[in-house]
Design a protein around this motif. Structure first.
Motif, short mmCIF file in Angstrom:
data_model
loop_
_atom_site.label_atom_id
_atom_site.label_comp_id
_atom_site.label_asym_id
_atom_site.label_seq_id
_atom_site.Cartn_x
_atom_site.Cartn_y
_atom_site.Cartn_z
N MET A 102 0.87 -1.19 0.00
CA MET A 102 0.00 0.00 0.00
C MET A 102 0.90 1.23 0.00
O MET A 102 1.93 1.26 0.65
N SER A 103 0.55 2.25 -0.78
CA SER A 103 1.43 3.41 -0.80
C SER A 103 0.91 4.46 0.18
O SER A 103 -0.27 4.52 0.46
N ILE A 104 1.84 5.23 0.72
CA ILE A 104 1.51 6.26 1.70
C ILE A 104 1.46 7.60 0.98
O ILE A 104 2.39 7.97 0.28
N LYS A 105 0.32 8.30 1.11
CA LYS A 105 0.17 9.59 0.40
C LYS A 105 1.13 10.60 1.00
O LYS A 105 1.17 10.78 2.23
N ILE A 106 1.94 11.24 0.11
CA ILE A 106 2.87 12.26 0.61
C ILE A 106 2.25 13.61 0.32
O ILE A 106 2.03 13.96 -0.84
N PRO A 107 1.92 14.36 1.35
CA PRO A 107 1.10 15.58 1.16
C PRO A 107 1.79 16.66 0.32
O PRO A 107 1.17 17.55 -0.16
N PHE A 108 3.12 16.54 0.11
CA PHE A 108 3.81 17.68 -0.52
C PHE A 108 4.01 17.54 -2.02
O PHE A 108 4.37 18.47 -2.67
N LEU A 109 3.80 16.32 -2.55
CA LEU A 109 4.08 16.15 -3.99
C LEU A 109 2.92 16.76 -4.76
O LEU A 109 1.81 16.27 -4.72
N SER A 110 3.18 17.88 -5.44
CA SER A 110 2.07 18.61 -6.10
C SER A 110 1.48 17.74 -7.22
O SER A 110 0.31 17.44 -7.22
N GLU A 112 4.40 1.42 1.84
CA GLU A 112 4.44 1.02 3.24
C GLU A 112 5.45 -0.10 3.47
O GLU A 112 6.26 -0.05 4.39
N GLU A 113 5.45 -1.09 2.57
CA GLU A 113 6.36 -2.24 2.78
C GLU A 113 7.82 -1.85 2.56
O GLU A 113 8.72 -2.49 3.09
N VAL A 133 5.37 8.19 12.59
CA VAL A 133 4.18 7.35 12.86
C VAL A 133 3.36 7.20 11.58
O VAL A 133 3.00 6.11 11.16
N LYS A 134 3.13 8.33 10.90
CA LYS A 134 2.32 8.32 9.66
C LYS A 134 3.01 7.49 8.56
O LYS A 134 2.36 6.84 7.75
N ALA A 135 4.35 7.53 8.55
CA ALA A 135 5.11 6.86 7.47
C ALA A 135 5.37 5.39 7.78
O ALA A 135 6.11 4.72 7.07
N ASN A 136 4.77 4.92 8.87
CA ASN A 136 4.86 3.49 9.22
C ASN A 136 6.27 3.04 9.60
O ASN A 136 6.62 1.88 9.42
N VAL A 137 7.09 3.99 10.09
CA VAL A 137 8.41 3.63 10.63
C VAL A 137 8.18 2.91 11.97
O VAL A 137 7.28 3.29 12.73
N LYS A 138 8.97 1.85 12.24
CA LYS A 138 8.74 1.08 13.48
C LYS A 138 9.62 1.58 14.64
O LYS A 138 9.23 1.53 15.81
N VAL A 139 10.87 2.00 14.31
CA VAL A 139 11.79 2.49 15.35
C VAL A 139 12.42 3.79 14.87
O VAL A 139 12.88 3.86 13.71
N LEU A 140 12.43 4.80 15.75
CA LEU A 140 13.07 6.08 15.45
C LEU A 140 14.05 6.36 16.58
O LEU A 140 13.64 6.51 17.73
#
Ligand SMILES: CCc1cc(N2CCCCCC2)n2ncc(-c3ccc(F)cc3)c2n1
Length: 252
Positions: A1-9, A20-21, A64-71
């Motif tokens: 599933m792709s994550i919508k990036i709010p900045f790409l016009s 996501e994967e 969190v939004k980008a589905n990263v597991k550890v920061l």
């Protein structure tokens, strides 16, 4: 599933959408440039650290939004003790300040707080604030937010070697059983996967004694932006760049 990036016009090409994967499981960040950000504005250095705190919150939410597991965030190195006393005292109060403002939001986002580094050597007020947050968030099973506090990579490796030598001498472990996986258990990061992506802000291109063992196969992404200038958009840029890298782990 792709994550919508709010900045790409424009509508992103397949290769421009963050899948996501393919999101990095573990992102580590060296948050450099806070003092310079303040000096550029004729402000005292501590104003840069204060501004950097709000950037931490912004990037945690983005992770969190980008589905990263550890920061993992490099907040205070063993070398930082050499800074002016007043600056060190100010910086060591930031965890309490950050948690006072942002802990409710971390709870809402199911974030669990952990630390790596020589925690006991920190002032008691810093330890108390962080221990409260660790306790409060310990049942959260979302993003692991790992603060590197009083952390040094060479100290960490040396500490592990000393512990192993002691256990071999006391016949608690057998040298023949010592491999990379067993060695990793003696590091602060035991149980946490190695960073897939390292981001460093502030224009320098070096590790600065950060997670030296763990970053053997980590992808590095550098930006001249100073940490307080680091935005959600820049974070997505780094994640997309990671996605376009081909990781070989030493193979072909
Ligand atoms: C003790 C050094 C330090 C420095 C620091 N800076 C200064 C350096 C880089 C820019 C960010 C602001 N931050 N920002 C959040 C924390 C923090 C640490 C633990 C915790 F549980 C919650 C928050 C922090 N800690």
């Amino acid at each position: 599933m792709s994550i919508k990036i709010p900045f790409l016009s424009k509508q992103p090409k397949e290769s421009d959408s963050l899948s996501e994967e393919n999101a990095p499981n573990h992102v580590a960040i060296i948050m450099d440039g806070n003092g310079r950000w303040a000096q550029k504005r004729g402000l005292p250095r501590f104003a840069g650290h204060k501004e950097g705190v709000s950037t931490v919150n912004k990037i945690v939410k983005t992770a969190v939004k980008a589905n990263v597991k550890v920061l993992t965030l490099y907040t205070f190195s063993t070398e930082n003790w050499k800074r002016p006393k007043q600056e060190v005292e100010y910086i060591l109060k930031l965890p309490k300040e950050f948690l006072h403002v942002y802990l409710p939001s971390l709870m809402e986002n199911n974030v669990r707080i952990q630390t790596i580094g020589d925690f006991q050597a920190l002032p008691s007020h810093t330890q108390e604030a962080v221990n409260y947050a660790k306790e409060k968030t310990k049942h959260n099973d979302g993003l692991i937010l790992n603060f590197a506090l009083n952390y040094g990579g060479r100290y960490e490796i040396l500490k592990a070697v000393k512990q192993i030598v002691t256990e071999v001498k006391e016949d608690d472990i057998d040298m023949s059983s010592l491999d990379e996986e067993t060695f990793s258990k003696y590091l602060y990061t035991t149980g946490v996967s190695d960073p897939d992506l390292l981001i460093r802000t502030g224009g320098e291109c070096r590790l600065s004694n950060f997670m030296l063992w763990q970053m053997a196969y980590t992808e590095f992404w550098f930006t001249d932006k100073l940490w307080p200038e680091f935005t959600e958009e820049t974070f997505y840029e780094a994640l997309l760049a990671y996605q376009h890298r081909k990781r070989r782990y030493g193979g072909i």
